[in-house]
Design a protein around this motif. Structure first.
Motif, PDB file in Angstrom:
ATOM      1  N   ARG A  84     -12.751  85.573  65.732  1.00 50.58           N
ATOM      2  CA  ARG A  84     -11.343  85.277  65.996  1.00 50.58           C
ATOM      3  C   ARG A  84     -10.849  85.961  67.261  1.00 50.58           C
ATOM      4  O   ARG A  84      -9.958  85.462  67.942  1.00 50.58           O
ATOM      5  N   ARG A  85     -11.440  87.117  67.580  1.00 52.78           N
ATOM      6  CA  ARG A  85     -11.057  87.839  68.788  1.00 52.78           C
ATOM      7  C   ARG A  85     -11.879  87.401  69.999  1.00 52.78           C
ATOM      8  O   ARG A  85     -11.358  87.250  71.098  1.00 52.78           O
ATOM      9  N   ALA A 125      -6.473  81.128  72.220  1.00 46.70           N
ATOM     10  CA  ALA A 125      -6.877  82.034  71.141  1.00 46.70           C
ATOM     11  C   ALA A 125      -6.465  81.508  69.773  1.00 46.70           C
ATOM     12  O   ALA A 125      -7.123  81.762  68.762  1.00 46.70           O
ATOM     13  N   ALA A 126      -5.376  80.709  69.752  1.00 42.13           N
ATOM     14  CA  ALA A 126      -4.907  80.168  68.481  1.00 42.13           C
ATOM     15  C   ALA A 126      -5.931  79.239  67.839  1.00 42.13           C
ATOM     16  O   ALA A 126      -5.916  79.040  66.619  1.00 42.13           O
ATOM     17  N   ALA A 129      -7.797  81.225  65.273  1.00 38.56           N
ATOM     18  CA  ALA A 129      -7.012  82.056  64.364  1.00 38.56           C
ATOM     19  C   ALA A 129      -7.496  81.954  62.926  1.00 38.56           C
ATOM     20  O   ALA A 129      -7.445  82.937  62.170  1.00 38.56           O
ATOM     21  N   ASN A 130      -7.968  80.778  62.513  1.00 34.74           N
ATOM     22  CA  ASN A 130      -8.421  80.576  61.132  1.00 34.74           C
ATOM     23  C   ASN A 130      -9.932  80.405  61.035  1.00 34.74           C
ATOM     24  O   ASN A 130     -10.444  79.933  60.016  1.00 34.74           O
TER      25      ASN A 130
END
Length: 279
Positions: A84-85, A125-126, A129-130
């Motif tokens: 996610r990062r 980046a979104a 996110a999941n």
């Protein structure tokens, strides 16, 4: 989906290389495999420059390659744990490993720049996110995660330190023979006194360099093919074509390098300037 991407990549690669492979298959294959089979000839702008430009060589060049592989493995594990990062940097991270390799040519990065720019513009980046990533109950907080990610890269750093800190395997002294050709001062032969300071038999090959790239191999007119451990050999080496022009001015001058493929080593010795009578 993986199969489709793999097939698309294979077809694209085949289309881009088909003409060159048909035109000269042997030369094409040699060029493709060059970064893998050329071994100790250093090239590029990465950390290997420590042993190429700033020291007299290294007896453990293999550790740059080990470091590059371990760095890539560490990045893969870090991406799995913290996708996610790190997800937005997926197109860039694999290529960072080249900075630790013995051949870290800038072309590897320049060719990929359009892809990186496209990814930066279209993959926010979104989008991650999941994304799935493993649950690590003991790894919480940005600092702890940063420590874990950094720890994954420590083995690669250790390999680079070993490669850079290792001394050259040979102790060389040079006695060049100078001549003038078409008003240019150059070397026609060099007598090399080489002492093998290691416990391993070495088969040296010689070339010259004035900057980043090395010349064609010099011919060994005389001298032992294999230099036994802790012994001294005297070599008479001659440049390709029988004459190697020396750079003028107040620059760093030219150097003679001795490399071995197994183990991967390099030794660099500065070629003395020509006598004033020749100049």
């Amino acid at each position: 989906m993986t199969a489709r991407y793999t097939a698309t990549a294979a077809l694209t690669c085949a289309a881009a290389n088909a003409y060159f492979a048909v035109e000269g298959f042997s030369a094409w294959l040699q060029g493709v495999l060059l970064p893998l089979d050329q071994k100790a000839i250093l090239h590029g702008q990465g950390l290997m420059g420590i042993s190429y430009y700033f020291t007299d060589g290294s007896s453990r060049l293999d550790y740059y390659s080990y470091g590059s592989q371990l760095f890539l493995l560490g990045l893969l594990v870090a991406t799995l744990l913290f996708v996610r990062r790190l997800g937005p940097a997926l197109t860039v991270l694999p290529w960072v490993a080249f900075y630790l390799a013995t051949r870290s040519q800038d072309g590897y990065f320049l060719m990929m720049t359009p892809l990186w720019l496209a990814a930066a513009a279209t993959v926010p980046a979104a989008a991650f996110a999941n994304a799935w990533q493993p649950r690590l109950p003991l790894v919480t907080g940005h600092r702890v995660k940063a420590v874990v990610a950094g720890g994954l890269l420590i083995p690669a750093l250790a390999c680079v330190v070993i490669a850079a800190a290792s001394p050259p395997p040979l102790r060389m002294s040079l006695s060049p023979h100078f001549a003038t050709h078409h008003a240019r001062v150059g070397v026609t032969a060099i007598e090399v006194r080489a002492v093998n300071t290691t416990g391993t038999a070495l088969t040296p090959h010689f070339a010259s360099r004035t900057g980043q790239g090395a010349s064609n191999w010099w011919t060994i007119a005389s001298g032992p093919a294999v230099l036994a451990p802790h012994t001294t050999g005297v070599y008479d080496v001659k440049p390709a074509g029988g004459f190697r022009a020396m750079p003028g001015g107040h620059g760093p001058g030219a150097s003679l390098i001795a490399v071995t493929g197994t183990p991967m080593t390099i030794t660099t010795a500065h070629i003395p300037a020509a006598p004033s009578a020749i100049q």
